[in-house]
Design a protein around this motif. Structure first.
Motif, short mmCIF file in Angstrom:
data_model
loop_
_atom_site.label_atom_id
_atom_site.label_comp_id
_atom_site.label_asym_id
_atom_site.label_seq_id
_atom_site.Cartn_x
_atom_site.Cartn_y
_atom_site.Cartn_z
N PRO A 114 -11.27 -7.43 6.17
CA PRO A 114 -10.44 -6.57 5.32
C PRO A 114 -9.70 -7.31 4.22
O PRO A 114 -9.56 -6.79 3.11
N SER B 224 0.83 -1.21 0.00
CA SER B 224 0.00 0.00 0.00
C SER B 224 0.86 1.26 0.00
O SER B 224 0.57 2.23 -0.72
N GLY C 9 -10.67 -0.94 3.87
CA GLY C 9 -11.13 -0.01 4.89
C GLY C 9 -12.48 -0.38 5.47
O GLY C 9 -12.71 -0.23 6.68
N ALA D 286 -15.26 7.20 0.80
CA ALA D 286 -14.47 6.34 -0.08
C ALA D 286 -14.70 6.69 -1.54
O ALA D 286 -13.76 6.63 -2.36
N TRP E 292 -8.22 -0.87 -1.55
CA TRP E 292 -8.18 -0.09 -0.30
C TRP E 292 -9.58 0.20 0.22
O TRP E 292 -9.81 0.21 1.43
N TYR F 220 -18.87 6.07 5.40
CA TYR F 220 -17.63 5.53 4.83
C TYR F 220 -17.74 5.41 3.31
O TYR F 220 -16.78 5.73 2.58
#
Length: 294
Positions: A138, A47, A176, A200, A172, A196
């Motif tokens: 995740p 990342s 998240g 995002a 990602w 979120y």
């Protein structure tokens, strides 16, 4: 793939969840794509590497007026990074039923991307990605994000040098969602997912703008001075960031990104509770559990 594969540390990974009758060994559930310490480290390094590939033009010293070109190695390095991460995550043990769920959700997301891509920012991919990351964890969210964008690009003829960046950033997003606090339930959980999802959606557009913005020769926006929107090699970081902020605001934030955010929020509000229930029912069958050795 069999329903049981070897796990690290002498333990076993099984395909059945806890709650079984009998006095067998205690079982503790983990995500559908387990993320161990080594996998987490690989994911973190990848990342950081991906983020550096996005922002490197802002950090290099270049002669004023010089044209910045992306190093050719980036076109190879980003896919390699993704392959390494996916391979490392799969080493943790993916139950065959979890793999089946991953395949189904990837196919659904790919089709929905084809239905919405290019239409006023309407994107149906993110709401399912957020919900799946929330339910399955995740690691699953990251894998689903990368595979969904790859499969969607194949269906929509969207394969290009931008695709690895899209896959990484979508990964990602799913990652998240899986890291959101587990203690949230009911309306609080849904509200957190909506917030979120909106954030995002904007972050996705911002990061992908950063991928291509430094290489534009000129930006034409009615009523806006294009010279104030382009990247200037050698200028101070804050000045280039200011130009980038204006560029993002006038070219995508008020249009594509807002369309994506609204679509995601509406889908989460209207379909979120039902989809969460369905995914959690599937998770009870597909969840990987770890049986301690001994």
């Amino acid at each position: 793939m069999s329903g049981r594969v070897g796990g690290r540390g002498g333990g076993r990974v099984g395909g059945r969840v806890g709650g079984e009758a009998g006095g067998g060994p205690r079982r503790t559930g983990v995500g559908a794509v387990p993320v161990g310490l080594r996998s987490a480290l690989v994911l973190a390094v990848a990342s950081v590497a991906g983020l550096m590939m996005l922002v490197w033009p802002l950090l290099v010293q270049a002669d004023p007026g010089a044209r910045v070109q992306p190093p050719f190695v980036f076109l190879v390095l980003v896919p390699v990074v993704l392959v390494v991460v996916l391979a490392e995550l799969s080493e943790g043990g993916i139950d065959s039923r979890a793999l089946a769920v991953l395949g189904v959700l990837t196919a659904v997301n790919a089709v929905m991307r084809g239905l919405g891509a290019g239409t006023a920012g309407i994107e149906l991919v993110f709401f399912l990605l957020v919900l799946a990351g929330r339910v399955f964890g995740p690691g699953f969210g990251f894998v689903l994000g990368t595979l969904s964008l790859f499969a969607g690009a194949l269906l929509t003829a969207g394969v290009g040098p931008w695709l690895p960046y899209q896959m990484l950033v979508a990964g990602w997003v799913g990652l998240g969602a899986g890291l959101l606090p587990r203690r949230l339930t009911g309306r609080a959980e849904l509200a957190a997912l909506v917030v979120y999802g909106v954030l995002a959606a904007y972050a996705y557009g911002l990061l992908l703008n950063l991928q291509g913005w430094p290489y534009l020769l000129g930006v034409g926006v009615p009523g806006v001075d294009g010279q104030g929107l382009t990247f200037v090699p050698g200028d101070p970081l804050l000045e280039n960031l200011q130009r980038f902020g204006v560029y993002t605001l006038v070219t995508s934030t008020t249009s594509w990104d807002t369309g994506r955010a609204l679509t995601t929020a509406l889908a989460l509000v209207l379909l979120g509770p039902a989809v969460l229930t369905t995914l959690r029912r599937a998770a009870r069958r597909a969840q990987v559990v770890r049986t301690p050795a001994g």
